[in-house]
Design a protein around this motif. Structure first.
Motif, PDB file in Angstrom:
ATOM      1  N   ALA A 180       0.826  -1.203   0.000  1.00 46.62           N
ATOM      2  CA  ALA A 180       0.000   0.000   0.000  1.00 46.62           C
ATOM      3  C   ALA A 180       0.866   1.262   0.000  1.00 46.62           C
ATOM      4  O   ALA A 180       0.554   2.244  -0.696  1.00 46.62           O
ATOM      5  N   PHE A 181       1.965   1.241   0.754  1.00 47.25           N
ATOM      6  CA  PHE A 181       2.851   2.411   0.824  1.00 47.25           C
ATOM      7  C   PHE A 181       3.497   2.674  -0.537  1.00 47.25           C
ATOM      8  O   PHE A 181       3.601   3.818  -0.982  1.00 47.25           O
ATOM      9  N   GLN A 182       3.936   1.608  -1.200  1.00 43.58           N
ATOM     10  CA  GLN A 182       4.560   1.771  -2.523  1.00 43.58           C
ATOM     11  C   GLN A 182       3.575   2.350  -3.538  1.00 43.58           C
ATOM     12  O   GLN A 182       3.943   3.193  -4.364  1.00 43.58           O
ATOM     13  N   ALA A 183       2.323   1.894  -3.471  1.00 46.04           N
ATOM     14  CA  ALA A 183       1.318   2.383  -4.412  1.00 46.04           C
ATOM     15  C   ALA A 183       0.990   3.849  -4.167  1.00 46.04           C
ATOM     16  O   ALA A 183       0.778   4.616  -5.116  1.00 46.04           O
ATOM     17  N   ARG A 184       0.969   4.256  -2.897  1.00 45.43           N
ATOM     18  CA  ARG A 184       0.583   5.624  -2.561  1.00 45.43           C
ATOM     19  C   ARG A 184       1.762   6.598  -2.676  1.00 45.43           C
ATOM     20  O   ARG A 184       1.578   7.749  -3.081  1.00 45.43           O
ATOM     21  N   HIS A 185       2.976   6.164  -2.326  1.00 48.45           N
ATOM     22  CA  HIS A 185       4.147   7.052  -2.315  1.00 48.45           C
ATOM     23  C   HIS A 185       5.306   6.403  -3.077  1.00 48.45           C
ATOM     24  O   HIS A 185       6.324   6.022  -2.481  1.00 48.45           O
ATOM     25  N   PRO A 186       5.184   6.259  -4.384  1.00 48.34           N
ATOM     26  CA  PRO A 186       6.211   5.535  -5.148  1.00 48.34           C
ATOM     27  C   PRO A 186       7.584   6.203  -5.091  1.00 48.34           C
ATOM     28  O   PRO A 186       8.610   5.503  -5.051  1.00 48.34           O
ATOM     29  N   TYR A 187       7.637   7.549  -5.089  1.00 50.04           N
ATOM     30  CA  TYR A 187       8.945   8.212  -5.091  1.00 50.04           C
ATOM     31  C   TYR A 187       9.651   8.035  -3.746  1.00 50.04           C
ATOM     32  O   TYR A 187      10.861   7.791  -3.693  1.00 50.04           O
ATOM     33  N   SER A 188       8.903   8.172  -2.664  1.00 51.99           N
ATOM     34  CA  SER A 188       9.511   7.965  -1.341  1.00 51.99           C
ATOM     35  C   SER A 188       9.966   6.518  -1.181  1.00 51.99           C
ATOM     36  O   SER A 188      11.037   6.244  -0.614  1.00 51.99           O
ATOM     37  N   PHE A 189       9.193   5.596  -1.703  1.00 51.16           N
ATOM     38  CA  PHE A 189       9.509   4.173  -1.571  1.00 51.16           C
ATOM     39  C   PHE A 189      10.743   3.793  -2.385  1.00 51.16           C
ATOM     40  O   PHE A 189      11.374   2.768  -2.122  1.00 51.16           O
ATOM     41  N   SER A 190      11.081   4.640  -3.364  1.00 51.37           N
ATOM     42  CA  SER A 190      12.176   4.271  -4.273  1.00 51.37           C
ATOM     43  C   SER A 190      13.555   4.488  -3.675  1.00 51.37           C
ATOM     44  O   SER A 190      14.566   4.219  -4.335  1.00 51.37           O
TER      45      SER A 190
END
Length: 759
Positions: A7-17
């Motif tokens: 869910a975090f990756q889907a909502r905040h892809p740039y932060s997750f990267s």
């Protein structure tokens, strides 16, 4: 925890990267998919979340390297440029996490481990094949492990299918008899074909037991079907079908249903795919391979006919899961743009019998919908329905009665019946004994299923009228139901107006004499109470009525025509194109009445009730209402069609005969418009319209409308004669003031008028 990360990756892809987040998590997920720890493989939900994470990252558009550049010498980093920088960095990270050998390994693992049916799957299939089929086909891919693995496999294939590395590929390039062709530039194609070759070698067609080899073959067939758009460059379908797939159907041992179901999937995917060769240099074979011959890439007519026959054989299988899979396959084949009804027609008797038998055998809602959908598709595309009319009528009659308490399935029947009527065309009355009682139940707003059946019943009603050779008495009897529908709501106004239009065209004077009061009531309910789109549509119906029955209709719809006077004289339309169209259309209808029923419109516009209605709506009429309408005609004539302009021309010529001095103030404009219409020509029938069918065939509803259009009295009358005669009347009525008004005309305009009127 994995759900949270997904869910975090889907909502905040740039932060997750971030390199401290994305690489370790993604590497962890890939490792758990490839090398699950003891006990983890049984914990299905954990594996699903790992696969969802990998799939989401591979699909994430924010992680795709941007091909656009930036402004030279620009020092400040914009937000957009920062995003591009992150995307470029993530793209490099993914490249390191997915080297070719790891991609190939992951592809192998997905097919060999996760695509393979488990013992529980086989037991479920054996216990309830119908439920098993729907669970496999209709379950959300995020809810079950195998569908999730299949979704990840497709994304992986699309992402890395165009990567070529000879050292990684060589291990998997196993020749596949005559099936495999050496093709350039792909990474995973050879992997899938290699697994397919291996499974076919380890599971001969004569094998009857459920062995690991048979289950791998099922998985390989599925993997081949899912990415058919890539593997069509590797496999010659014709050879594969003739040498293997068609032979799979010859073994009727119960366990072979596993393979047959996947054969059905392959037939539907591959044959409906248009093969297009995309030639690239093959670095694996250093450019020595050649593309397949163009003819070899296409599926020829003979093979297609064999595929049709094989699909129907699958539809006749003893296993319900196989037969339902064949339903889907046949839908794809029949709806394909290259479908050959000529090759399919000899198979229709078997196909109909199998469909009817399967519908009676299945019990689940989704199964019945699937079979009904196939029946609708066959009716719409297979051709030559008339010979099977009796069987289809009997089938629909029985099914409707059996499903009297299931309105959802009845909707599917209504959809199929609509296709049936269209296919029968003007032979459709042969099914009226079955069709019309069903239609009546659906359009009865007082019935128990009104909310569920009404919309599809209205569509069926409109189709029935469109293909009716004449207005059957029963159809005429149903017209009052339309008024009840309108009284309830305007939710279905568009289709209701189309039905009214069809009744007028099809029923003619007899229909109008019987239902005139209902027609008048409906028009009065609609005009003034619907939005602009609905109003424009109903105005076309009113114009049709006035055109066909200029003497009879206006007195019947006086209340509606009074509203049109208000619409014509109302203001505030300058910034609203739809309001302008409504005003112009209303004015044209009144102009037509003035031309074809002059005394009636004169009386209507002089009634006190019209003046009161105008005052109540804030419209001040200083002069005669007809003169106000004439101002509107003069103002809007430039925005009208040629037939509307011609109508306005006739109406303005009649205005010349009014014994009112104000007419002389309009004389210049009236003659200018009439001259323009005369010299500009009329929209007489076009070539297509003039060639109306006269060979004895029953005209279609559209042809009837065209014939009505061509018979329009406005087209037949001479505007030149009308203006000339009425101008003479105007001169006689006004004498010297008329001569003065003529003298004020511009010499050029006066010369054009004399030319138009041959004076």
């Amino acid at each position: 925890m994995m759900k949270v990360l997904v869910a975090f990756q889907a909502r905040h892809p740039y932060s997750f990267s971030d390199e401290g987040v994305l690489p370790p998590i993604l590497d962890f997920c890939i490792n758990k998919i490839i090398n699950p720890e003891a006990g983890i493989i049984s914990y299905e939900h954990f594996c699903i979340q790992c696969m969802i994470m990998v799939k989401s990252v591979l699909e994430c558009k924010e992680y795709q390297r941007s091909l656009t550049g930036h402004v030279v010498d620009e020092t400040a980093i914009t937000l957009e440029q920062a995003k591009k920088n992150i995307s470029a960095a993530v793209s490099a990270l993914l490249a390191s996490l997915f080297p070719n050998d790891r991609v190939i390994l992951l592809c192998n693992i997905l097919i060999r481990r996760y695509f393979v049916l488990s013992a529980n799957d086989i037991e479920e299939w054996k216990h309830n094949p119908e439920a098993f089929h729907h669970e496999q086909d209709m379950v959300q891919w995020t809810e079950r492990l195998r569908p999730c693995a299949e979704a990840l496999y497709i994304v992986l294939f699309e992402k890395y299918s165009k990567t070529c590395n000879s050292s990684s590929m060589a291990e998997f390039m196993v020749p596949l008899k005559v099936v495999m062709h050496t093709i350039s530039g792909t990474l995973l194609g050879p992997v899938v074909v290699s697994i397919l070759q291996e499974s076919m070698s380890n599971c001969p067609i004569t094998l009857n037991e459920i062995t690991p080899g048979l289950l791998l073959k099922d998985a390989a067939y599925g993997a081949t079907a899912y990415v058919y758009y890539e593997l069509s460059n590797y496999l010659s379908f014709k050879e594969w079908f003739n040498n293997d797939l068609s032979l799979e159907l010859t073994n009727d041992y119960p366990s072979r249903c596993i393979i047959k179901r996947k054969v059905a999937l392959i037939l539907g995917q591959w044959v409906s795919e248009e093969k297009v060769w995309d030639f690239e240099i093959c670095y694996y074979c250093h450019g020595e391979c050649l593309p397949l011959n163009g003819d070899e890439m296409q599926i020829d007519a003979e093979t297609k006919q064999q595929v049709y026959s094989a699909s129907i054989r699958l539809l006749e299988d003893r296993d319900v899961a196989v037969r339902l899979a064949a339903c889907r396959t046949l839908c794809s084949l029949v709806e394909d743009s290259t479908f050959s009804d000529k090759d399919f027609i000899p198979l229709l008797p078997r196909c109909w019998n199998s469909c009817f038998g399967l519908f009676n055998e299945v019990v689940e809602f989704d199964s019945k919908v699937q079979v009904l959908n196939l029946i609708s598709v066959l009716i719409g595309h297979a051709g030559q329905i008339v010979p099977y009319t009796e069987k289809l009528v009997e089938f629909f009659q029985k099914v409707w009665e059996d499903l009297s308490s299931d309105s959802i399935l009845q909707i599917q029947i209504l959809v199929a019946l609509r296709s049936f009527v269209i296919s029968l065309g003007y032979h459709s009355p042969v099914c009226y004994n079955m069709l019309l009682p069903i239609l009546r139940r659906g359009i009865n707003v007082n019935g128990p299923d009104e909310l569920n059946l009404l919309e599809d019943s209205l569509l069926l009603w409109e189709t029935t009228l469109s293909y009716a050779p004449s207005l059957a008495p029963q159809l005429s009897d149903y017209f009052p139901y339309l008024a009840e529908i309108i009284e309830r709501s305007f939710d279905h106004l568009k289709i209701v107006i189309e039905i009214i239009d069809n009744y007028i065209v099809l029923g003619g004077a007899e229909f109008l004499s019987r239902h005139a009061s209902i027609v008048a009531k409906m028009l009065d309910m609609i005009v003034g109470n619907v939005n602009d789109t609905g109003l424009l549509s109903i105005l076309q119906v009113i114009e049709l009525l006035v055109q066909c029955y200029p003497k009879e209709v206006p007195p019947l719809i006086t209340s509606t025509l009074q509203k049109l006077v208000v619409l014509s004289l109302s203001g505030g339309e300058d910034l609203d194109p739809s309001k302008t169209c409504i005003k112009a259309s209303s004015a044209v209808i009144l102009a037509r009445i003035l031309v074809l029923n002059t005394n009636y419109l004169a009386e209507l516009t002089s009634e006190e009730s019209v003046l009161l209605l105008l005052r109540n709506t804030g419209i001040q009429v200083k002069d005669n209402v007809l003169l106000c309408l004439a101002d509107v005609w003069l103002d809007k004539v430039d925005n009208m069609t040629s037939i509307q302009r011609r109508t306005i021309g006739f109406a303005l010529s009649i205005i010349l005969t009014l014994r009112l001095p104000q007419v002389l103030n309009m004389l210049d404009q009236i003659l200018s418009v009439c001259t323009s219409v005369i010299l500009g020509g009329s929209d007489c029938q076009s070539d297509g319209e003039s060639r109306a069918q006269t060979d004895g065939t029953i005209p279609s509803i559209e042809l009837r409308k065209r014939q009505i259009k061509l018979a329009d009295p406005i087209r037949q009358m001479s505007l030149e004669n009308s203006v000339r005669e009425n101008l003479q009347t105007c001169a006689a009525l006004h004498g010297e003031p008329f001569n003065l008004a003529i003298g004020r005309m511009h010499p050029t305009a006066f010369a054009q008028t004399k030319q138009a009127l041959n004076l």
